[in-house]
Scaffold this motif. Structure first.
Motif, PDB file in Angstrom:
ATOM      1  N   SER C 310      10.637   1.283   4.399  1.00 18.56           N
ATOM      2  CA  SER C 310       9.508   0.832   3.580  1.00 18.56           C
ATOM      3  C   SER C 310       8.376   1.829   3.723  1.00 18.56           C
ATOM      4  O   SER C 310       8.272   2.531   4.716  1.00 18.56           O
ATOM      5  CB  SER C 310       9.040  -0.545   4.062  1.00 18.56           C
ATOM      6  OG  SER C 310       8.629  -0.468   5.403  1.00 18.56           O
ATOM      7  N   TRP C 312       4.127   1.772   3.166  1.00 16.63           N
ATOM      8  CA  TRP C 312       3.090   0.765   2.936  1.00 16.63           C
ATOM      9  C   TRP C 312       1.710   1.291   3.269  1.00 16.63           C
ATOM     10  O   TRP C 312       1.551   2.345   3.891  1.00 16.63           O
ATOM     11  CB  TRP C 312       3.357  -0.488   3.756  1.00 16.63           C
ATOM     12  CG  TRP C 312       3.932  -0.254   5.122  1.00 16.63           C
ATOM     13  CD1 TRP C 312       5.238  -0.436   5.490  1.00 16.63           C
ATOM     14  CD2 TRP C 312       3.267   0.241   6.298  1.00 16.63           C
ATOM     15  NE1 TRP C 312       5.405  -0.117   6.811  1.00 16.63           N
ATOM     16  CE2 TRP C 312       4.214   0.299   7.333  1.00 16.63           C
ATOM     17  CE3 TRP C 312       1.960   0.622   6.578  1.00 16.63           C
ATOM     18  CZ2 TRP C 312       3.913   0.738   8.627  1.00 16.63           C
ATOM     19  CZ3 TRP C 312       1.655   1.060   7.865  1.00 16.63           C
ATOM     20  CH2 TRP C 312       2.614   1.100   8.867  1.00 16.63           C
ATOM     21  N   SER C 362       7.734  -7.077   3.233  1.00 12.13           N
ATOM     22  CA  SER C 362       8.140  -6.341   4.427  1.00 12.13           C
ATOM     23  C   SER C 362       9.656  -6.244   4.533  1.00 12.13           C
ATOM     24  O   SER C 362      10.182  -5.325   5.149  1.00 12.13           O
ATOM     25  CB  SER C 362       7.577  -7.026   5.681  1.00 12.13           C
ATOM     26  OG  SER C 362       8.117  -8.324   5.801  1.00 12.13           O
ATOM     27  N   TYR C 364      13.114  -5.121   3.544  1.00 12.05           N
ATOM     28  CA  TYR C 364      13.578  -4.009   2.715  1.00 12.05           C
ATOM     29  C   TYR C 364      14.348  -4.549   1.521  1.00 12.05           C
ATOM     30  O   TYR C 364      15.114  -5.513   1.650  1.00 12.05           O
ATOM     31  CB  TYR C 364      14.502  -3.086   3.504  1.00 12.05           C
ATOM     32  CG  TYR C 364      13.964  -2.623   4.827  1.00 12.05           C
ATOM     33  CD1 TYR C 364      12.628  -2.241   4.958  1.00 12.05           C
ATOM     34  CD2 TYR C 364      14.774  -2.545   5.944  1.00 12.05           C
ATOM     35  CE1 TYR C 364      12.133  -1.815   6.171  1.00 12.05           C
ATOM     36  CE2 TYR C 364      14.286  -2.115   7.168  1.00 12.05           C
ATOM     37  CZ  TYR C 364      12.965  -1.755   7.275  1.00 12.05           C
ATOM     38  OH  TYR C 364      12.485  -1.334   8.477  1.00 12.05           O
ATOM     39  N   PHE C 485      13.087  -9.464   9.985  1.00  8.89           N
ATOM     40  CA  PHE C 485      11.649  -9.376  10.237  1.00  8.89           C
ATOM     41  C   PHE C 485      11.459  -8.756  11.623  1.00  8.89           C
ATOM     42  O   PHE C 485      12.227  -9.036  12.539  1.00  8.89           O
ATOM     43  CB  PHE C 485      11.000 -10.763  10.186  1.00  8.89           C
ATOM     44  CG  PHE C 485      11.107 -11.410   8.837  1.00  8.89           C
ATOM     45  CD1 PHE C 485      10.163 -11.163   7.859  1.00  8.89           C
ATOM     46  CD2 PHE C 485      12.179 -12.243   8.529  1.00  8.89           C
ATOM     47  CE1 PHE C 485      10.274 -11.741   6.607  1.00  8.89           C
ATOM     48  CE2 PHE C 485      12.293 -12.821   7.280  1.00  8.89           C
ATOM     49  CZ  PHE C 485      11.341 -12.575   6.310  1.00  8.89           C
ATOM     50  N   VAL C 489       6.210  -6.760  14.624  1.00  7.12           N
ATOM     51  CA  VAL C 489       5.456  -6.576  13.388  1.00  7.12           C
ATOM     52  C   VAL C 489       4.862  -7.906  12.926  1.00  7.12           C
ATOM     53  O   VAL C 489       3.659  -8.012  12.681  1.00  7.12           O
ATOM     54  CB  VAL C 489       6.347  -5.991  12.273  1.00  7.12           C
ATOM     55  CG1 VAL C 489       5.553  -5.816  10.993  1.00  7.12           C
ATOM     56  CG2 VAL C 489       6.964  -4.678  12.700  1.00  7.12           C
ATOM     57  N   VAL C 490       5.699  -8.930  12.825  1.00  9.10           N
ATOM     58  CA  VAL C 490       5.245 -10.190  12.221  1.00  9.10           C
ATOM     59  C   VAL C 490       4.379 -11.048  13.160  1.00  9.10           C
ATOM     60  O   VAL C 490       3.269 -11.413  12.785  1.00  9.10           O
ATOM     61  CB  VAL C 490       6.457 -11.001  11.691  1.00  9.10           C
ATOM     62  CG1 VAL C 490       5.993 -12.336  11.141  1.00  9.10           C
ATOM     63  CG2 VAL C 490       7.195 -10.218  10.626  1.00  9.10           C
ATOM     64  N   GLU C 542       3.507 -14.345   3.571  1.00  4.92           N
ATOM     65  CA  GLU C 542       3.167 -12.922   3.628  1.00  4.92           C
ATOM     66  C   GLU C 542       2.656 -12.432   2.273  1.00  4.92           C
ATOM     67  O   GLU C 542       1.651 -11.726   2.188  1.00  4.92           O
ATOM     68  CB  GLU C 542       4.400 -12.132   4.055  1.00  4.92           C
ATOM     69  CG  GLU C 542       4.195 -10.645   4.143  1.00  4.92           C
ATOM     70  CD  GLU C 542       5.510  -9.897   4.289  1.00  4.92           C
ATOM     71  OE1 GLU C 542       6.087  -9.951   5.384  1.00  4.92           O
ATOM     72  OE2 GLU C 542       5.950  -9.276   3.310  1.00  4.92           O
ATOM     73  N   VAL C 548      -0.349  -6.299   4.231  1.00 11.00           N
ATOM     74  CA  VAL C 548       0.080  -4.918   4.091  1.00 11.00           C
ATOM     75  C   VAL C 548       0.508  -4.757   2.641  1.00 11.00           C
ATOM     76  O   VAL C 548       1.150  -5.649   2.080  1.00 11.00           O
ATOM     77  CB  VAL C 548       1.279  -4.645   5.040  1.00 11.00           C
ATOM     78  CG1 VAL C 548       1.871  -3.286   4.797  1.00 11.00           C
ATOM     79  CG2 VAL C 548       0.855  -4.784   6.499  1.00 11.00           C
ATOM     80  N   TYR C 550       2.869  -3.152   0.247  1.00 15.03           N
ATOM     81  CA  TYR C 550       4.120  -2.393   0.218  1.00 15.03           C
ATOM     82  C   TYR C 550       4.209  -1.601  -1.077  1.00 15.03           C
ATOM     83  O   TYR C 550       3.793  -2.084  -2.132  1.00 15.03           O
ATOM     84  CB  TYR C 550       5.319  -3.325   0.404  1.00 15.03           C
ATOM     85  CG  TYR C 550       5.345  -3.859   1.806  1.00 15.03           C
ATOM     86  CD1 TYR C 550       5.920  -3.106   2.823  1.00 15.03           C
ATOM     87  CD2 TYR C 550       4.711  -5.052   2.126  1.00 15.03           C
ATOM     88  CE1 TYR C 550       5.884  -3.549   4.135  1.00 15.03           C
ATOM     89  CE2 TYR C 550       4.668  -5.500   3.442  1.00 15.03           C
ATOM     90  CZ  TYR C 550       5.256  -4.747   4.436  1.00 15.03           C
ATOM     91  OH  TYR C 550       5.207  -5.166   5.728  1.00 15.03           O
TER      92      TYR C 550
END
Lengths: 378, 326, 588
Positions: C310, C312, C362, C364, C485, C489-490, C542, C548, C550
């Protein structure tokens, strides 16, 4: 070879200055003159880059894709009547061929006349003189149809425009730094040779210490000291200026070696005997024997900086988006691999600007050296 | 001569000390360290990075890292490479060996090209030949090496396709290298070396050619050469014996400088031709901030530079009797 | 083919005799090696030199131990349906303790490349060494769940017991680590501890001393040039094709080490390597040209799937030193407006050369099922729409433009921020340029500068109330298809929870708390459909939060030399599983 020395020396002693002699000599060297003229033109081009370029530094469209647009031939004749008309280019259409994966451009029948002295993006020449007149362009009436003298680059920006702007960075990048390090190198080398003893030891050991510094890390370190939001190009010039203070070692050693042997030669002894002071001997008699090295060094150093800068843009220190240099343009072409050679050879053009600039510097350097050094005149 | 060398040896101690401080601190203080890329890896936790940082000693203050490194180095231990988890010298040595072959071959070619061309330029100053050689050499000089290499590889590929010849694109040995006989191995390596070595030698030749040409011109105008000519010495002898030998004195004196160059590899050419020399290893070490590998290598080149400089100074005195060894 | 498949399933699922081999399903290849062609070498490439042979210190993407553990692991994932099937395990594990305890029977008759049997001790030693923090193994984290350790115990020589601190969907993946020989590493570890392990199997170790549990074992390595593997004869004893032939068919696998992707392409076009991963339309065009010109005989399959990566833009919520920007970046309307500004189509057309995929989440785009579930659950996509962006910004009080054309708020403050990416990455530099230029069209001033990579990562992963950046454009890769996930990150407090990373690691918004909760809930959900539903809710939260922005991802293309046979059927190929199982690959 058969001429005796008095005849050449006599007129020089009074009638002509050193410079005038050199100039006369220089005028005999056709290649050096070509190099010099070429350089003057290049620097003029850099100064007037915004005027010569039809676009601004970073102008492209996200709707009308012109990625790697081919160069547009300029037409002078009306295709139907064959008569001369105002020069024009055809508008192109673009389509990614999903069989061959080549982005294909085809001219349409739409004609876009070229005007001279059109209004477009605003600029300031030398950062002072504002303007918005461009040497040529298709004007505002047809924004989707432009002249691509040297094709387009990856985002579809006019490569000619980018090359013009790039010349401003490439032609100035090394000059300051190389001059600084040459002056320091000459001075340090001369001091080491002339004073000898402790001074010599200290300077020569300093050269060794400086040579040990890992330059790449120093560059990154220096860049991180500068605040992020200042102009990256300004930071670049500052960093290279600072680096010049540690990159004089090689020249200092050569100077010292050369002067050590010169120091023992007759004309220096003669000057001593005549009561000349040490400063005068160094500047008037000894340093001039370095002309060959200095001119070779300069004419190699400046192009070296032009090439070296291309590597720096990968570290975020050189010319980074939207700024551009010839080196970074060429590095982008290199990244495209074989496609840059087979599908879009025009992206290699910045390379030729580098090559010809370097050549011009060398030819001029040769001419100057031969002109200033009485022993090399033919 | 012995006192000179002894004095140099004593002087080299503070020089090396200061150099090592600069090397270590400049690398350490540059932003980030070997573990920076790991921070972007979603599979590596911050705790794990802390552990690694402790294992590598990167969590300690820089000065403490420096003293440990220095202390170990005095005992001949240059530390472990972070990437290879192997002693630095073990990582460097095989690469240096490989590079030496390329550097040697290209240096030989380099002089084989530069000397005759430089001498020719001086003897036939400003002739058509001199001028055209100049123009060609300057043209090559202006080619950035990364770019020249792309073009060379492109043409090798075209030649392969057109002729079916097995011209190597890169590397040092063929796939079947292990099965070859002794002579076959040498030839195989030579086959891989010749293209990068030639490209390297030609693209660098301009510099030395010009210096030789300039030096020769200077000497040719000097009194003793004129005397030799007047004596009726043959032109050949004038050029090679009287002029050339004196003209290259400063170059001979600079030979000591080749010492650090010998282990520094053939630069970018090695990367482009995937040659297993020092440069690709060093570039990777620079990129990953493999602290001890970079620092160790730099210390070694600095030592060689100091030795090389001492040799140069000695040579300068030997070739030019007027200069006394300081 | 149908019949072969049936046999395969019967053998793997049933409780067959103890030394039964694993039969590779015939459906895993589009081309059966019916003539039983054997021998030959599969030649591929890598762009960075190998650093070690040691599986415990290796940290590279393509590595020598990583190649040797191909064909080693208790379970393998079936590329047809993502399910884990018993591989080195004899059968499905016996699950107890509420889904936290797994008792696994190990297949009997398996041997290392030196002929020693593979038994429970090998898994235990491997586990011990990976989890010793002094070794510094990259797999250290894979033996932990939410900070708590997983334990592995030996019941008998052919039985292992795994205890997880909590229920996890990733359990099968975690258990599938490769066993390294106890008689090599276990012995050294018992005698010399972590230090002994770190000194083992460096590049200087003779290849003859290397022992492999998997399909390949190192044959020779020339620094900076190539690594050659030969087949592990003992592996073939328990790995058979659907007609009972030993695998692999190939004799050798070799990596050629090249300078960069362009050099790899050159080697591929010259026929020196058998496969290449085309990055973009340029590479595809070169290969197509060579195929059409007759100089290369190869198969080319473009746009097989999106890549598992990804790109972003993240905005920094922790800017105590600049309340104006902190308020701006924390405003969801601002972030939605930024997503509206991102002209993803232009990014694909210009930066990716026309072959790529627009991304909004997030996850892919290659993980289609999870994404489809999210979109079905109502996860919003803020697509390119400059008018919508202007409206959102107007609502926030940016109603006027100043003389230079930049939006200003009531007090005349210009709507402006810095955006950085790592210099030298041409695609990211172009993405950033396009984003900044689109932003200019609505009057948002984006100062875009590429900077040094290490500097950038340092800024992104900084913790605290006043972190040193405005916005960063970067990319991530890695992650599994079971629960796509990222663990760091999450959830709030993770070091890649890069938009909000205060000292105490606390969530700022209710959506973040919800996403954290859903992350752990999903990870503890064993049922695929239910887990996907949790993931869908996570995607919805999200999408609404837009923490974020993307942008786009490239596509995965497949090409290989025609002399190779045995690739996956076309519908099984993707960026996650690749294009072939080497075990079933053969030279025609």
């Amino acid at each position: 070879m058969t001429t005796t020395s008095p005849t050449t020396k006599a007129p020089r002693a009074r009638g002509q200055s050193q410079l005038a002699v050199a100039w006369t000599q220089f005028r005999k060297n056709r290649l050096a003159q070509i190099g010099g003229t070429f350089l003057i033109l290049l620097y003029l081009m850099a100064i007037f880059a915004p005027f010569l370029a039809p676009d601004g530094l970073s102008t492209y469209s996200t709707t009308n894709i012109t990625r790697f647009h081919p160069p547009t031939p300029i037409q002078f004749r009306d295709p139907e009547t064959g008569a001369f008309t105002r020069p024009f280019v055809y508008k192109y259409t673009q389509q990614l061929n999903l069989e061959t994966f080549v982005n294909e451009y085809r001219p349409t029948t739409t004609r876009c006349p070229i005007y001279f002295g059109v209004r477009g993006d605003e600029y300031r020449i030398l950062g002072l003189i504002p303007g918005n007149i461009h040497l040529y362009g298709t004007g505002q009436e047809n924004p989707e149809c432009k002249v691509y003298l040297m094709g387009g680059e990856a985002l579809g920006r006019d490569l000619f425009t980018r090359i013009m702007y790039a010349s401003q960075i490439s032609l100035t990048i090394g000059v300051g730094a190389v001059l600084i390090s040459t002056v320091i190198g000459l001075m340090m080398g001369a001091m080491a040779a002339f004073f000898g003893g402790v001074v010599d030891t200290l300077i020569m050991r300093l050269v060794e210490v400086l040579a040990a510094i890992p330059g790449l890390f120093l560059l990154i370190l220096l860049r991180s000291v500068f605040p992020q939001d200042i102009n990256p190009i300004f930071a670049l010039y500052m960093i290279l200026g600072i680096l010049a203070f540690i990159s004089w070692g090689g020249l200092a050693r050569v100077t010292r070696g050369q002067l050590l042997s010169v120091r023992e030669q007759d004309f220096v002894s003669a000057a001593h005997a005549l009561g000349a002071g040490s400063g005068r001997i160094m500047v008037r008699h000894m340093l001039p024997t370095m002309t060959t090295y200095v001119i070779v060094g300069l004419s190699l150093g400046i192009p070296g900086a032009i090439l070296g800068e291309s590597g720096l843009s990968f570290l975020g220190i050189g010319a980074v988006e939207p700024y551009v240099s010839w080196g970074s343009l060429l590095a982008q072409a290199q990244e495209g691999g074989f496609s840059s050679i087979t599908q879009r050879p025009w992206v290699l053009i910045p390379g030729f600007f580098i090559v010809f600039t370097v050549m011009a510097f060398q030819l001029l350097g040769d001419g100057l050296r031969d002109a200033f050094d009485p022993r090399k005149r033919s | 001569m012995i006192p000179f060398l002894l004095r140099r040896l004593v002087q080299s101690i503070p020089t090396l000390l200061i150099a090592s401080v600069l090397i270590f601190f400049v690398i350490s203080l540059a932003p980030g360290d070997f573990l920076t890329p790991a921070k972007l890896n979603p599979n590596i936790s911050p705790e794990q990075i802390e552990i690694l940082s402790r294992n590598f000693g990167l969590d300690r203050p820089v000065w403490e890292q420096y003293f440990r490194w220095m202390g170990n180095m005095l005992r001949g231990d240059f530390g472990l490479s972070f990437q290879y988890q192997q002693p630095v010298l073990d990582v460097i040595w095989p690469r240096v060996k490989n590079s030496l072959w390329l550097v040697l071959l290209s240096t030989v070619l380099f002089y084989a090209i530069a000397i005759p061309v430089g001498v020719y330029g001086a003897v036939r100053q400003n002739s058509l030949g001199d001028k055209s050689i100049n123009v060609v050499l300057y043209f090559l000089l202006g080619f950035p090496s990364f770019f020249l290499a792309l073009i060379v590889i492109y043409f090798i590929l075209q030649i392969r396709n057109a002729t079916g010849l097995d011209v190597p694109i890169g590397g040092m040995t063929s796939n079947n290298y292990e099965e070859l006989s002794g002579l076959g191995k040498v030839l195989d390596i030579l086959k891989h070396l010749i293209i990068p070595a030639t490209v390297l030698a030609i693209s660098d030749a301009a510099g030395l050619t010009r210096v030789i040409r300039g030096q020769m011109l200077e000497v040719m105008r000097s009194d003793y050469v004129r005397t030799a000519r007047a004596k009726g010495v043959s032109e050949r002898s004038v050029i090679w014996k009287h002029t050339f030998r004196n003209g290259i004195l400063p170059i001979v004196a600079g030979i000591g400088g080749l010492l650090p160059a010998a282990i520094s590899g053939a630069g970018f050419m090695e990367v482009v031709f995937a040659y297993p020399g020092v440069t690709p290893m060093l570039l990777a070490a620079l990129n990953t901030q493999d602290l001890y590998l970079v620092a160790g290598f730099t210390v070694i080149t600095t030592v060689l530079l100091i030795i090389g400089n001492a040799i140069s100074d000695l040579l300068l005195a030997v070739v030019d009797p007027r200069v006394k060894v300081a | 083919m149908k019949k072969a498949l049936f046999v395969a399933l019967a053998l793997t699922a049933g409780s067959a005799a103890s030394a039964a081999p694993f039969v590779w399903p015939a459906a895993w290849t589009a081309e059966q090696n019916t003539a039983n062609k054997r021998g030959g070498e599969f030649r591929t490439f890598t762009i960075s030199d190998f650093k070690t042979f040691n599986p415990f210190t290796s940290a590279e993407a393509t590595s020598i131990p990583g190649t040797m553990d191909d064909g080693a692991g208790l379970f393998i994932q079936d590329p047809r349906n993502d399910e884990f099937i018993p591989y080195m395990a004899e059968s499905k594990p016996v699950v107890s303790n509420g889904g936290r305890r797994f008792v696994v029977k190990i297949r009997q008759g398996m041997k290392f490349s030196d002929g020693q049997p593979i038994t429970a001790d090998d898994w235990i030693s491997t586990y011990r060494i990976h989890t010793d923090d002094k070794v510094g193994s990259n797999s250290f984290d894979s033996f932990r769940l939410a900070g708590k350790p997983i334990t592995v115990r030996k019941i008998d020589n052919y039985t292992l017991q795994f205890d997880f601190p909590q229920v996890s969907a990733s359990a099968y993946g975690i258990m599938s680590y490769a066993p390294w020989p106890d008689h090599v590493f276990g012995k050294a570890y018992r005698e010399g501890g972590a230090e002994a392990i770190k000194k083992m199997w460096t590049l200087g170790t003779p290849a003859s001393q290397i022992v492999s549990p998997g399909m390949w074992v190192l044959d020779s390595y020339r620094a900076g040039e190539r690594a050659v593997f030969k087949k592990n004869e003992f592996w073939g004893e328990w790995n058979k094709d659907s007609r009972g032939q030993s695998l692999p068919y190939l004799n050798n696998l070799s990596y050629r080490i090249v300078a960069d992707q362009n050099a790899g392409l050159a080697a591929y076009l010259a026929g020196q390597i058998d496969t290449f991963g085309p990055r973009n339309a340029d590479d595809l065009a070169q290969i197509k040209r060579a195929i059409d010109g007759g100089s290369l005989k190869a198969t080319l399959i473009p746009n097989v799937s999106p890549q598992a990566t990804s790109q972003w833009i993240v905005f920094n919520w922790n800017k105590a030193g600049d309340p104006f920007k902190q308020k701006l970046f924390r405003d969801v309307r601002f972030r939605r407006a930024m997503s509206h500004i991102a002209n993803r189509k232009a990014m694909v057309d210009l930066a990716l050369g026309g072959l790529g995929t627009e991304t909004y989440f997030s996850v892919y785009p290659i993980f289609r099922q999870q994404l489809a579930a999210g979109i079905a659950a109502g996860a919003p996509r803020y697509t390119y729409n400059l008018q919508a962006a202007s409206n959102l910004l107007r609502q926030m009080g940016f109603t006027k433009k100043n003389a230079q054309g930049w939006l200003v708020d009531g007090s005349g403050k210009v709507l402006e921020f810095n955006l950085s990416t790592n210099a030298g990455n041409t695609v990211r530099e172009q993405l950033g340029r396009i984003f900044a230029d689109e932003a200019k069209k609505v009057g948002v001033k984006v100062n875009f500068t590429p900077i040094d990579f290490n500097n950038l990562v340092g800024q992104l992963t900084a913790k605290g109330e006043n972190r040193p950046f405005d916005a960063i454009l970067l990319g991530l890769s890695g992650g599994s298809n079971v629960w796509p996930f990222g663990t760091n990150v999450v959830p709030c407090g993770g070091n890649l929870h890069s938009y909000n990373n205060p000292t105490n690691g606390a969530c700022l918004t209710s959506q973040e708390s919800l996403m954290t909760k859903l992350y752990y809930q999903g990870d503890a959900t064993l049922d695929d459909a239910k887990r996907r539903a949790v993931g869908a809710q996570l995607l919805k939260a999200e999408g609404e939060l837009q923490p974020v922005i993307y942008l786009v991802g490239g596509n995965y293309h497949v090409t290989f030399n025609e002399r190779l046979g045995g690739e996956y059927p076309r519908n099984m190929m993707d960026a996650y599983y690749g294009n072939r199982a080497l075990a079933l690959t053969f030279i025609k």
